[in-house]
Design a protein around this motif. Structure first.
Motif, short mmCIF file in Angstrom:
data_model
loop_
_atom_site.label_atom_id
_atom_site.label_comp_id
_atom_site.label_asym_id
_atom_site.label_seq_id
_atom_site.Cartn_x
_atom_site.Cartn_y
_atom_site.Cartn_z
N PRO A 1 -1.22 -0.40 -8.20
CA PRO A 1 -1.66 -0.32 -9.68
C PRO A 1 -0.57 -0.96 -10.62
O PRO A 1 0.63 -1.17 -10.46
CB PRO A 1 -1.93 1.13 -10.11
CG PRO A 1 -1.90 1.69 -8.80
CD PRO A 1 -1.12 0.98 -7.73
N ASP B 1 -4.68 -6.00 -10.24
CA ASP B 1 -5.10 -4.87 -10.37
C ASP B 1 -5.73 -4.80 -11.72
O ASP B 1 -6.82 -4.33 -11.90
CB ASP B 1 -4.06 -3.59 -10.35
CG ASP B 1 -4.52 -2.38 -10.81
OD1 ASP B 1 -5.26 -1.87 -9.90
OD2 ASP B 1 -4.38 -1.78 -11.65
N ASN C 1 -6.49 0.86 -4.31
CA ASN C 1 -5.42 0.19 -4.00
C ASN C 1 -4.93 0.46 -2.88
O ASN C 1 -4.54 1.54 -2.50
CB ASN C 1 -4.60 0.49 -5.22
CG ASN C 1 -4.77 0.22 -6.61
OD1 ASN C 1 -5.38 1.01 -7.50
ND2 ASN C 1 -4.54 -1.24 -7.30
#
Length: 326
Positions: free
Chosen positions: A44, A49, A71
């Protein structure tokens, strides 16, 4: 004759997961009817992201089901991308990926077992230029000074990037190839340590993604020499493209983000996702979020197979020139 319904069901599930049995029309007609996962192949907080979460938020609104980001970091994005390339072709596992994990990793590492051809492209989302910078201690302030200085002392100067085989690394090697430069490369684990060494003058030059470099440029800590795309960025129009210099007139490389699905995705589901993505790209709040982060939202209807083939061929030439290997 004996029947084995449990065993047959298991085999059918495996065949579906492998893409050997097409989805029934009914499944495509009702898609989506449960949450969708968008895999981001990095931890992240980074630009991939951020883009993935913006896309997930809009897709959820357009498709009417939850769209969650997962993720899956590691190996320069290869682990997450590989996961999606082997997922069931049902439209419930997607990849929001950048050029590294989609098109570059395979050219550098024999351990990467997929290529961009092992996905169903949904669409291009956005792109962002990189920026070549100089340490303030180098005394270099323009692209012309950069080229003349590096050419005058081949092998003396050092540049840094966030890792071997990254788009940032390849952009600098493209500049070296076009202008006939000889510089040494130092790969860093992220922009933090690279920035520290640029401030100290330990390295002479560096490459940032534009959004990462702007705070240091505008704070006067490093000097922007030029961006890597041919056109100026709306976020930083004061920084000229490197391609404005005659020696770098073919310089045009960026970090881009695309939405991809597993191979053999039924066309009806792919069309549903492409429509939802196209609507998302035109949403003012989505555009503002990406533009504020330094990205340019992609035009609609980019022909993805041709785009990916051209990008891969571009990267292959740079990899061959620089002899980049894992």
């Amino acid at each position: 004759m004996r029947f084995f319904p449990v065993r047959f069901s298991s085999l059918l599930s495996l065949a579906l997961a492998a893409g050997l049995v097409p989805l029934a029309h009914g499944q495509a007609d009702t898609y989506p009817d449960r949450p969708i996962t968008v895999v981001v192949a990095y931890p992240p907080g980074g630009s991939t992201d951020l883009t993935g979460r913006a896309v997930a938020d809009q897709l959820s609104k357009k498709l009417g089901v939850p769209v969650v980001v997962e993720n899956v970091g590691g190996a320069g994005g290869a682990i997450g991308a590989h996961k999606v390339s082997r997922a069931a072709p049902d439209g419930y596992t997607l990849l929001l990926g950048a050029n590294n994990e989609i098109a570059i990793n395979r050219l550098i590492s024999p351990s990467v077992k997929y290529s961009y051809k092992d996905f169903t492209p949904i669409g291009l989302v956005a792109s962002q230029p990189m920026v070549l910078v100089a340490s303030t201690q180098s005394g270099i302030k323009t692209t012309d000074q950069f080229i003349k200085t590096v050419k005058s002392r081949p092998g003396k100067y050092i540049y840094g990037s966030s890792g071997v085989g990254t788009a940032l690394h390849l952009s600098a090697e493209m500049a070296k190839q076009q202008a006939g430069l000889f510089m040494s490369h130092i790969p860093y684990r992220g922009v933090g340590p690279l920035t520290t060494d640029l401030y100290a003058g330990t390295v002479d030059f560096g490459v940032y993604v534009l959004s990462s470099g702007l705070p240091h440029i505008r704070g006067g800590k490093v000097v922007a020499l030029g961006i890597t795309e041919k056109k100026r960025s709306a976020v930083a129009p004061e920084i000229a493209p490197l391609a404005d210099h005659p020696s770098l007139s073919q310089m045009d490389i960026s970090v881009w983000f695309a939405l991809m699905a597993p191979p053999q995705l039924p066309e009806a589901i792919a069309a549903r996702l492409r429509k939802a993505l196209a609507e998302s790209l035109q949403t003012p709040e989505f555009r503002k979020k990406l533009e504020d982060s330094g990205s340019t939202v992609a035009p609609l209807n980019v022909e993805m197979n041709g785009f990916l083939a051209e990008e891969s061929a571009k990267y292959q030439k740079i990899v061959n020139f620089a002899n980049i290997k894992e």
